[in-house]
Design an enzyme around this catalytic site. Structure first.
Site, PDB file in Angstrom:
ATOM      1  N   HIS A   1       0.870  -1.193   0.000  1.00 27.97           N
ATOM      2  CA  HIS A   1       0.000   0.000   0.000  1.00 27.97           C
ATOM      3  C   HIS A   1       0.894   1.226   0.000  1.00 27.97           C
ATOM      4  CE1 HIS A   1      -3.801   2.161   1.546  1.00 27.97           C
ATOM      5  NE2 HIS A   1      -2.897   3.083   1.256  1.00 27.97           N
TER       6      HIS A   1
ATOM      7  N   HIS B   1       1.480   5.394  -1.599  1.00 28.46           N
ATOM      8  CA  HIS B   1       1.098   6.591  -2.358  1.00 28.46           C
ATOM      9  C   HIS B   1       2.361   7.201  -2.965  1.00 28.46           C
ATOM     10  CE1 HIS B   1      -3.022   6.768  -0.725  1.00 28.46           C
ATOM     11  NE2 HIS B   1      -2.458   6.221   0.346  1.00 28.46           N
TER      12      HIS B   1
ATOM     13  N   LYS C   1      -9.326  -0.356  -5.812  1.00 26.13           N
ATOM     14  CA  LYS C   1      -9.361   0.304  -4.508  1.00 26.13           C
ATOM     15  C   LYS C   1     -10.727   0.921  -4.252  1.00 26.13           C
ATOM     16  CE  LYS C   1      -7.927   2.316  -0.729  1.00 26.13           C
ATOM     17  NZ  LYS C   1      -6.722   2.458   0.049  1.00 26.13           N
TER      18      LYS C   1
ATOM     19  N   HIS D   1     -10.476   0.916   1.890  1.00 21.89           N
ATOM     20  CA  HIS D   1     -10.272   1.899   2.961  1.00 21.89           C
ATOM     21  C   HIS D   1     -11.484   1.747   3.878  1.00 21.89           C
ATOM     22  CE1 HIS D   1      -8.760   5.778   4.693  1.00 21.89           C
ATOM     23  NE2 HIS D   1      -9.955   5.665   5.243  1.00 21.89           N
TER      24      HIS D   1
ATOM     25  N   HIS E   1      -4.612  -0.842   5.854  1.00 25.94           N
ATOM     26  CA  HIS E   1      -4.159  -0.079   7.026  1.00 25.94           C
ATOM     27  C   HIS E   1      -5.089  -0.245   8.227  1.00 25.94           C
ATOM     28  CE1 HIS E   1      -6.999   2.651   5.212  1.00 25.94           C
ATOM     29  NE2 HIS E   1      -6.159   3.115   4.318  1.00 25.94           N
TER      30      HIS E   1
ATOM     31  N   ASP F   1       1.450   2.533   3.519  1.00 22.64           N
ATOM     32  CA  ASP F   1       0.599   3.716   3.353  1.00 22.64           C
ATOM     33  C   ASP F   1       1.445   4.992   3.414  1.00 22.64           C
ATOM     34  OD1 ASP F   1      -1.703   5.114   2.832  1.00 22.64           O
ATOM     35  OD2 ASP F   1      -2.497   4.999   4.865  1.00 22.64           O
TER      36      ASP F   1
HETATM   37  O1  DOR Z   1      -3.436   9.269   5.912  1.00 24.76           O
HETATM   38  C1  DOR Z   1      -3.787   8.997   4.783  1.00 24.76           C
HETATM   39  N1  DOR Z   1      -3.230   9.583   3.711  1.00 24.76           N
HETATM   40  N2  DOR Z   1      -4.767   8.110   4.619  1.00 24.76           N
HETATM   41  C2  DOR Z   1      -5.305   7.859   3.424  1.00 24.76           C
HETATM   42  O2  DOR Z   1      -6.200   7.075   3.337  1.00 24.76           O
HETATM   43  C3  DOR Z   1      -4.858   8.621   2.223  1.00 24.76           C
HETATM   44  C4  DOR Z   1      -3.497   9.119   2.399  1.00 24.76           C
HETATM   45  C5  DOR Z   1      -3.119  10.165   1.372  1.00 24.76           C
HETATM   46  O3  DOR Z   1      -3.396   9.961   0.184  1.00 24.76           O
HETATM   47  O4  DOR Z   1      -2.533  11.165   1.740  1.00 24.76           O
HETATM   48 ZN    ZN Z   2      -3.392   5.015   1.694  1.00 23.67          ZN
END
Ligand code: DOR
Ligand code: ZN
Length: 344
Positions: free
Chosen positions: A13, A15, A99, A136, A174, A247
């Site tokens: 997971h 970003h 997702k 999520h 998460h 995450d």
């Molecule tokens: O803390 C988070 N940041 N939780 C999420 O679900 C998305 C992520 C983000 O994209 O910044």
């Molecule tokens: Zn995330």
């Protein structure tokens, strides 16, 4: 034990964002992780297979010379998602998961799902073809306390959704509560759960006692210490359905240190050091490899990486400097206590 060699980890997971931010953060994941499930919550989101393919190409183009990294792409599920497009993206090998963001649950989730009836055809098709749904797991109802949103989601949304879609493979993303751990433990092997670095290392006191620490703010929000203990037991235990999904979620420092700060912890550069520290504390270093490198591939039906990495234990590591990007720096997660393990 002061040296540990394990199969190269994956991040289930992650970003990466896009553009200059992506170019700045990508090397920090590629340095330690062989593959990662790439979150699709860009602006606009990665909804179609064509968008996922283009995003994948941009990631690979941004990879520094000599670094290997395989982005495992996901599609952002909307009420208008075309099941045929999803199936084609899976058949071609491009997409490894879809997702589900409940509309409004977190960063860039406005295009997410409000009416779960509208995604039924896509979920049924995913169950047929064995394509996992990454969830999520938080309700967004204004009357549900933010600390209860995961537990309520399991009862009201996740369990009914899974019962209505037999055979659907689901990743609870998460997870942050003992409720989620207990639920996952009671299911079959069509359910997996990822756990982040920050939810294993911190509880809400770390975020809120003695001053508010915006770099610990993420969603789902950190919970009380007893939940953290349940997560540590799950991660360091023998149940193979739990695996690492960092995450890692970069935001420019000034958007975190802000009157209305963004949610997300940028953990990629020190994620494995933190995880090793935690498993060491728990006397579970022999199970680190399962959590970081074996359980995730097994759930996704992929082989573990053949390459290995070595971690060594020594003097406390120095938290890396903020990472410069075109839109300011990104502050690296600091767990606020000594971390002695380092990837060689
Ligand atoms: O803390 C988070 N940041 N939780 C999420 O679900 C998305 C992520 C983000 O994209 O910044
Ligand atoms: Zn995330």
């Amino acid at each position: 034990m002061s040296t540990l060699t394990i199969a190269r980890p994956d991040d289930w997971h992650l970003h990466l964002r896009d553009g200059a931010m992506m170019r700045a953060v990508l090397p920090h994941s590629a340095q330690h992780f062989a593959r990662a499930i790439i979150m699709p919550n860009l602006v606009p989101p990665v909804v179609t297979s064509a968008q996922a393919m283009a995003y994948r190409d941009r990631i690979l183009a941004a990879l520094p010379e000599g670094m290997a990294f395989e982005p495992l792409m996901t599609l952002y599920l909307t009420e208008d998602t075309d099941p045929d497009d999803v199936a084609a993206a899976h058949a071609s090998g491009l997409v490894k998961a879809v997702k589900l963001y409940p509309a409004g649950a977190t960063t860039n989730s406005a295009s997410g799902v409000a009416d779960f009836g509208k995604i039924r055809a896509t979920l049924d098709r995913m169950a047929d073809i064995g394509l996992p749904l990454c969830v999520h797991g938080e309700v967004t109802d204004a009357d549900i306390d933010i600390f209860d949103r995961e537990a309520v989601f399991i009862d009201r949304v996740l369990d009914p959704l899974r019962r209505a879609t037999p055979g659907l493979r689901v990743v609870m993303e998460h997870i942050t509560t003992s409720d989620a751990v207990d639920y996952a433990r009671a299911q079959g092997d069509d359910l997996g759960a990822t756990i982040t670095v920050q939810h294993l290392m911190l509880d809400r006191n770390h975020m809120l006692v003695g001053g508010i620490r915006p770099h610990y703010y993420c969603l789902p929000i950190l919970k009380r210490g007893s939940h953290r203990a349940a997560l540590v037991a799950a991660a360091t235990g023998t149940d193979t359905r739990f695996f690492l999904g960092t995450d890692s979620a970069p935001h420019a420092t000034d958007t975190k240190e802000n009157a209305c700060g963004c949610a997300g912890c940028f953990t990629a550069p020190i994620a494995l050091s933190c995880i090793a520290e935690l498993f060491d504390e728990a006397g579970a270093l022999d199970r680190l490899e399962a959590f970081t490198s074996l359980n995730g591939p097994a759930f996704y039906g992929l082989p573990p990486n053949t390459e290995q990495i070595t971690l060594t234990k020594g003097a406390p590591i120095i938290i890396p400097d903020p990472v410069p990007t075109d839109s300011g720096t990104v502050t690296v997660f600091d767990p606020g206590r000594p971390v002695h393990w380092q990837v060689q």
